[in-house]
Design a protein around this motif. Sequence first.
Motif, mmCIF file in Angstrom:
data_model
loop_
_atom_site.group_PDB
_atom_site.id
_atom_site.type_symbol
_atom_site.label_atom_id
_atom_site.label_comp_id
_atom_site.label_asym_id
_atom_site.label_seq_id
_atom_site.Cartn_x
_atom_site.Cartn_y
_atom_site.Cartn_z
ATOM 1 N N ASP A 286 -3.178 -6.500 -5.576
ATOM 2 C CA ASP A 286 -4.634 -6.366 -5.782
ATOM 3 C C ASP A 286 -5.236 -5.292 -4.863
ATOM 4 O OD1 ASP A 286 -5.022 -8.432 -7.753
ATOM 5 O OD2 ASP A 286 -4.810 -9.938 -6.174
ATOM 6 N N LEU A 287 -4.511 -4.970 -3.801
ATOM 7 C CA LEU A 287 -5.023 -4.003 -2.810
ATOM 8 C C LEU A 287 -4.596 -2.575 -3.099
ATOM 9 C CD1 LEU A 287 -4.189 -6.266 0.245
ATOM 10 C CD2 LEU A 287 -6.495 -5.802 -0.622
ATOM 11 N N GLN A 288 -3.638 -2.411 -4.025
ATOM 12 C CA GLN A 288 -3.024 -1.089 -4.216
ATOM 13 C C GLN A 288 -3.999 -0.066 -4.794
ATOM 14 O OE1 GLN A 288 0.514 -2.493 -6.402
ATOM 15 N NE2 GLN A 288 1.750 -1.813 -4.650
ATOM 16 N N GLY A 289 -4.716 -0.421 -5.851
ATOM 17 C CA GLY A 289 -5.666 0.528 -6.441
ATOM 18 C C GLY A 289 -6.770 0.924 -5.475
ATOM 19 N N PRO A 290 -7.423 -0.053 -4.808
ATOM 20 C CA PRO A 290 -8.453 0.315 -3.828
ATOM 21 C C PRO A 290 -7.923 1.228 -2.732
ATOM 22 C CG PRO A 290 -8.654 -1.992 -4.424
ATOM 23 C CD PRO A 290 -7.404 -1.502 -5.089
ATOM 24 N N ALA A 291 -6.678 0.979 -2.282
ATOM 25 C CA ALA A 291 -6.120 1.817 -1.212
ATOM 26 C C ALA A 291 -5.877 3.245 -1.692
ATOM 27 C CB ALA A 291 -4.810 1.198 -0.694
ATOM 28 N N VAL A 292 -5.327 3.383 -2.908
ATOM 29 C CA VAL A 292 -5.103 4.739 -3.446
ATOM 30 C C VAL A 292 -6.445 5.453 -3.604
ATOM 31 C CG1 VAL A 292 -4.345 6.048 -5.482
ATOM 32 C CG2 VAL A 292 -2.910 4.176 -4.571
ATOM 33 N N PHE A 293 -7.445 4.744 -4.074
ATOM 34 C CA PHE A 293 -8.784 5.348 -4.253
ATOM 35 C C PHE A 293 -9.314 5.885 -2.925
ATOM 36 C CE2 PHE A 293 -13.020 6.161 -5.411
ATOM 37 C CZ PHE A 293 -13.903 5.388 -4.670
ATOM 38 N N LEU A 294 -9.250 5.048 -1.871
ATOM 39 C CA LEU A 294 -9.784 5.473 -0.565
ATOM 40 C C LEU A 294 -8.931 6.552 0.090
ATOM 41 C CD1 LEU A 294 -11.068 2.129 1.006
ATOM 42 C CD2 LEU A 294 -12.434 3.992 0.028
ATOM 43 N N ALA A 295 -7.662 6.677 -0.336
ATOM 44 C CA ALA A 295 -6.791 7.731 0.215
ATOM 45 C C ALA A 295 -6.921 9.040 -0.560
ATOM 46 C CB ALA A 295 -5.330 7.265 0.187
ATOM 47 N N SER A 296 -7.601 8.999 -1.706
ATOM 48 C CA SER A 296 -7.634 10.163 -2.611
ATOM 49 C C SER A 296 -8.924 10.962 -2.484
ATOM 50 C CB SER A 296 -7.508 9.674 -4.067
ATOM 51 O OG SER A 296 -8.742 9.090 -4.483
ATOM 52 N N ASP A 297 -8.911 12.144 -3.113
ATOM 53 C CA ASP A 297 -10.106 13.001 -3.125
ATOM 54 C C ASP A 297 -11.251 12.366 -3.900
ATOM 55 O OD1 ASP A 297 -8.168 16.094 -3.299
ATOM 56 O OD2 ASP A 297 -8.878 14.921 -1.582
ATOM 57 N N ALA A 298 -10.954 11.345 -4.688
ATOM 58 C CA ALA A 298 -12.015 10.691 -5.474
ATOM 59 C C ALA A 298 -13.029 9.977 -4.577
ATOM 60 C CB ALA A 298 -11.395 9.692 -6.445
ATOM 61 N N SER A 299 -12.657 9.769 -3.310
ATOM 62 C CA SER A 299 -13.559 9.045 -2.387
ATOM 63 C C SER A 299 -14.053 9.940 -1.251
ATOM 64 C CB SER A 299 -12.807 7.832 -1.795
ATOM 65 O OG SER A 299 -11.678 8.286 -1.051
ATOM 66 N N ILE B 284 0.844 -1.207 0.000
ATOM 67 C CA ILE B 284 0.000 0.000 0.000
ATOM 68 C C ILE B 284 0.874 1.249 0.000
ATOM 69 C CG2 ILE B 284 -1.575 1.349 1.436
ATOM 70 C CD1 ILE B 284 -2.992 -1.291 2.142
ATOM 71 N N ALA B 285 1.934 1.246 0.813
ATOM 72 C CA ALA B 285 2.824 2.411 0.875
ATOM 73 C C ALA B 285 3.502 2.669 -0.465
ATOM 74 C CB ALA B 285 3.877 2.209 1.970
ATOM 75 N N THR B 286 3.919 1.625 -1.150
ATOM 76 C CA THR B 286 4.571 1.832 -2.459
ATOM 77 C C THR B 286 3.575 2.383 -3.471
ATOM 78 O OG1 THR B 286 4.177 -0.480 -3.090
ATOM 79 C CG2 THR B 286 6.300 0.032 -2.078
ATOM 80 N N ALA B 287 2.323 1.953 -3.378
ATOM 81 C CA ALA B 287 1.293 2.486 -4.291
ATOM 82 C C ALA B 287 1.030 3.964 -3.990
ATOM 83 C CB ALA B 287 0.004 1.685 -4.161
ATOM 84 N N PHE B 288 1.003 4.317 -2.703
ATOM 85 C CA PHE B 288 0.821 5.722 -2.328
ATOM 86 C C PHE B 288 1.957 6.570 -2.879
ATOM 87 C CE2 PHE B 288 -1.860 5.130 1.833
ATOM 88 C CZ PHE B 288 -2.907 4.632 1.071
ATOM 89 N N HIS B 289 3.188 6.044 -2.832
ATOM 90 C CA HIS B 289 4.339 6.782 -3.375
ATOM 91 C C HIS B 289 4.168 6.975 -4.883
ATOM 92 C CE1 HIS B 289 8.383 6.923 -5.275
ATOM 93 N NE2 HIS B 289 8.582 7.810 -4.338
ATOM 94 N N THR B 290 3.728 5.923 -5.558
ATOM 95 C CA THR B 290 3.503 6.029 -7.005
ATOM 96 C C THR B 290 2.473 7.106 -7.325
ATOM 97 O OG1 THR B 290 4.021 3.677 -7.286
ATOM 98 C CG2 THR B 290 2.767 4.736 -9.061
ATOM 99 N N ALA B 291 1.497 7.251 -6.420
ATOM 100 C CA ALA B 291 0.441 8.261 -6.604
ATOM 101 C C ALA B 291 0.874 9.643 -6.128
ATOM 102 C CB ALA B 291 -0.830 7.832 -5.867
#
Length: 261
Positions: A225-238, A26-33
């Motif tokens: 599989d968890l990376q996209g959902p986590a970025v979504f819930l961490a973002s303004d899109a949610s 999840i942390a690596t996906a957040f960094h990518t975002a």
Amino acid sequence: MEMKDFSLEGKVAWVTGASYGIGFAIATAFHTAGAAIAFNDINQELVDKGLAAYKEAGIDAKGYVCDVTDEAQVQATTEQIIKDLGKIDILVNNAGIIKRIPMVEMSAADFRKVIDIDLNGPFIVSKAVIPGMIKQRHGKIINICSMMSELGRETVSAYAAAKGGLKMLTRNIASEYGEFNIQCNGIGPGYIETPQTAPLRVPGNPFNEFILAKTPAHRWGKTSDLQGPAVFLASDASNFINGHVLYVDGGILAYIGKQPQ
Ligand code: NAP
Ligand code: GCO
């Protein structure tokens, strides 16, 4: 809607227990975002292991030794992250353990330890971080729940009790602090390939076949599989999603299970 709504540019994220496993993914996906990453683990050896892994992934993460059940350590770590990175926009309560023991054979001490880390920990860390989110009038909290937030099974009584409680803590934080533009949601991973589930995936373990039969995709989940959902819930899109648990389970909760051939 604009794609920038899914960006985490300029955000600071703290992922607990993220030296490896789901938290690390999840942390690596957040960094990518676009987010800056802070993580903690229970001892310096694990923090150093995590720092090396983040560095190898090209991520300048900040690592902290912090036991999420220790209020003083959590308060000190919260203050240090804010000193080092300026703020905390996103908190992922990921740190957790499981003990697989038949309930009547489980000691009260073991039961308490699972509850302490998997439920009291998210309470303690959220309690430390929310005041800063209130001041800045925004914040995202993501609690890593479980299939066991909804289902029971043999030997995981403490874990199911903790993760069921974590689902309701998620809903209560959303209820109590939504007025400050703080969104608190959960992610409920299905059965994911990590060190925590390694004992279940050993060749010949019937549980492995059981999970494949219970999952429509007939595969174990991957941390990716968890990376996209986590970025979504961490973002303004949610921003208008609050108190929700997003199950990323390949359909387990929807499926009665593959009938025996
Ligand atoms: P994991 O591989 O065991 O990693 C858990 C991390 O939390 C480890 O780094 C662990 O450190 C750390 N931790 C444990 N106690 C801590 C404490 N008191 N303070 C700070 N850090 C602590 O687990 P995972 O599979 O990645 O799971 C991560 C989260 O997802 C957990 O909450 C788990 O319940 C949940 N989950 C997992 C699955 C799955 O299938 N894997 C499915 C649903 C939900 P140590 O190495 O010292 O223990
Ligand atoms: C178990 C597994 C599960 C997974 C996960 C499922 O023993 O049943 O460890 O608990 O870790 O929580 O969502």
